[in-house]
Enzyme design. Structure first.
Site, PDB file in Angstrom:
ATOM      1  CB  CYS A 100      34.352  24.698  48.884  1.00 16.79           C
ATOM      2  SG  CYS A 100      32.898  24.130  48.007  1.00 16.79           S
ATOM      3  CG  HIS A 102      29.297  22.172  47.925  1.00 16.55           C
ATOM      4  ND1 HIS A 102      30.008  23.079  47.161  1.00 16.55           N
ATOM      5  CD2 HIS A 102      29.557  20.945  47.387  1.00 16.55           C
ATOM      6  CE1 HIS A 102      30.640  22.430  46.204  1.00 16.55           C
ATOM      7  NE2 HIS A 102      30.376  21.148  46.311  1.00 16.55           N
ATOM      8  CG  HIS A 220      31.928  32.751  44.258  1.00 13.08           C
ATOM      9  ND1 HIS A 220      33.303  32.840  44.351  1.00 13.08           N
ATOM     10  CD2 HIS A 220      31.628  31.426  44.271  1.00 13.08           C
ATOM     11  CE1 HIS A 220      33.802  31.610  44.423  1.00 13.08           C
ATOM     12  NE2 HIS A 220      32.809  30.738  44.381  1.00 13.08           N
ATOM     13  CG  ASP A 246      26.765  26.190  44.958  1.00  9.07           C
ATOM     14  OD1 ASP A 246      26.310  25.028  45.017  1.00  9.07           O
ATOM     15  OD2 ASP A 246      27.523  26.671  45.812  1.00  9.07           O
ATOM     16  CB  CYS A 250      26.690  29.010  47.799  1.00  7.70           C
ATOM     17  SG  CYS A 250      28.408  29.524  47.604  1.00  7.70           S
TER      18      CYS A 250
HETATM   19  O1  PYC Z   1      29.428  25.948  49.166  1.00  9.77           O
HETATM   20  O2  PYC Z   1      30.911  27.511  49.535  1.00  9.77           O
HETATM   21  C1  PYC Z   1      30.316  26.739  48.785  1.00  9.77           C
HETATM   22  C2  PYC Z   1      30.661  26.741  47.352  1.00  9.77           C
HETATM   23  C3  PYC Z   1      31.558  27.551  46.718  1.00  9.77           C
HETATM   24  C4  PYC Z   1      31.546  27.174  45.374  1.00  9.77           C
HETATM   25  C5  PYC Z   1      30.643  26.147  45.228  1.00  9.77           C
HETATM   26  N1  PYC Z   1      30.113  25.904  46.440  1.00  9.77           N
END
Ligand code: PYC
Length: 322
Positions: A100, A102, A220, A246, A250
């Site tokens: 992830c 973020h 996703h 999101d 992301c």
């Molecule tokens: O920022 O990779 C990301 C992410 C995945 C799911 C929510 N944010």
């Protein structure tokens, strides 16, 4: 005189210490105390154990009534790789996730808030590989993500009631379907319709048996469009596995985007790609090549929003979250 009774004297509450932050609007809740001990060994194995044995813990940390469907949890663990300073398992409203972006930025700002790191570099072990983190100070961090790649280009899918669309399938630490010919307005006022559309796309992919490598589900869905701010290259809307969108651009989705851009000859190593989210928050992204591997770098800011203790009351019928 006896001290006056407090609520905590009347029930054996379990206590879980957490720190909340948001990265470009997307929240992260880092468990800093009271979490389960998953033992040692590779993070991928501990992720399996977490999924099998700690689902109630996952739900009570991120879901209502203590959280919401958009919250991503992060459980700090001892690393199994001796070159890493820490390990982390990320999880959302329905289960664990691989990486992830973020969340890794939120975790970094949380560690800085706790005084556990100074500006500089450290390595973070995740179930899908090692991520290098540069804490830049001033609420900013750069994540050098796991190697990312496009798996298939211009895959057609028929979305019932909507018609045909095409998209690329790419890995950025999670599996993404990246689509530009969706005909949707990428506006914050339109998130209900965007969510419904992406949910249908996801189900159409499943129904058609379209997956990532090794049959892994594409969980996703990422839509692209022109940026609102001309300083940026693109705007996106990303639907996460549990149906929440999101709020940030992301990190893993932006990594998947860079892999697609490079595979189609549209973006070169080192050039900055500014990815705008549906809220208008921005990640600055670039990649380097390590032999054939494309290594994305994602830079963003996170802010602390709470230091809390979650209380579990055994009398509470909803103590496990819902
Ligand atoms: O920022 O990779 C990301 C992410 C995945 C799911 C929510 N944010």
């Amino acid at each position: 005189h006896a001290a006056p009774a407090r609520m905590t004297d009347t029930a054996p509450f379990r206590r879980i210490q957490v720190i909340d932050s948001h990265t470009g609007g997307e929240p992260t809740r880092v468990v800093v105390g009271g979490g389960p001990d998953l033992g040692l060994g590779p993070l991928a194995e501990r992720r399996e154990r977490f999924q099998q044995q700690c689902d109630v813990f996952r739900s009570l940390v991120v879901n209502e009534p203590r959280g919401s469907e958009t919250l991503v949890g992060a459980l700090l663990c001892a690393p199994s790789d001796p070159t890493c300073a820490a390990g982390v398992l990320f999880f959302n409203n329905i289960g664990p996730i691989g990486m992830c972006g973020h969340g890794a930025i939120g975790l970094t700002i949380t560690l800085a808030h706790l005084g556990r790191i100074e500006p500089g570099r450290f390595r973070l072990e995740t179930p899908v590989g090692v991520v290098t983190v540069d804490y830049l100070g001033d609420q900013r961090a750069t994540i050098e993500n796991v190697a990312s790649y496009r798996c298939r280009a211009a895959v057609p899918v028929e979305v019932p009631g909507r018609g045909p669309i095409t998209g690329d399938i790419a890995w950025g630490g999670n599996w993404f379907f990246l689509c530009a010919d969706h005909g949707q307005a990428l506006e914050a006022e339109n998130v209900a319709e965007l969510t419904a559309f992406c949910w249908q796309v996801r189900h159409a992919l499943m129904a058609a048996g379209i997956t990532g490598h090794g049959g892994q589900p594409i969980d996703h869905i990422e839509l692209f469009g022109p940026p609102r701010d001309p300083a940026n290259q693109s705007r996106n809307f990303v639907l996460c596995p549990g149906g929440a969108y999101d709020r940030s651009p992301c990190g893993t989705g932006t990594s998947a985007k860079l892999a697609c851009l490079h595979a189609s000859g549209q973006w070169q190593p080192g050039a900055i790609w500014r990815q705008e989210s549906i809220l208008g928050s921005v990640f600055e992204a670039a990649f380097r090549l390590d032999g054939p591997a494309l290594i994305p770098r994602i830079t963003g800011s996170a802010y602390i929003t709470a230091e809390s203790v979650l209380l579990l009351d055994p009398r509470d019928p909803f103590q496990a979250g819902f």
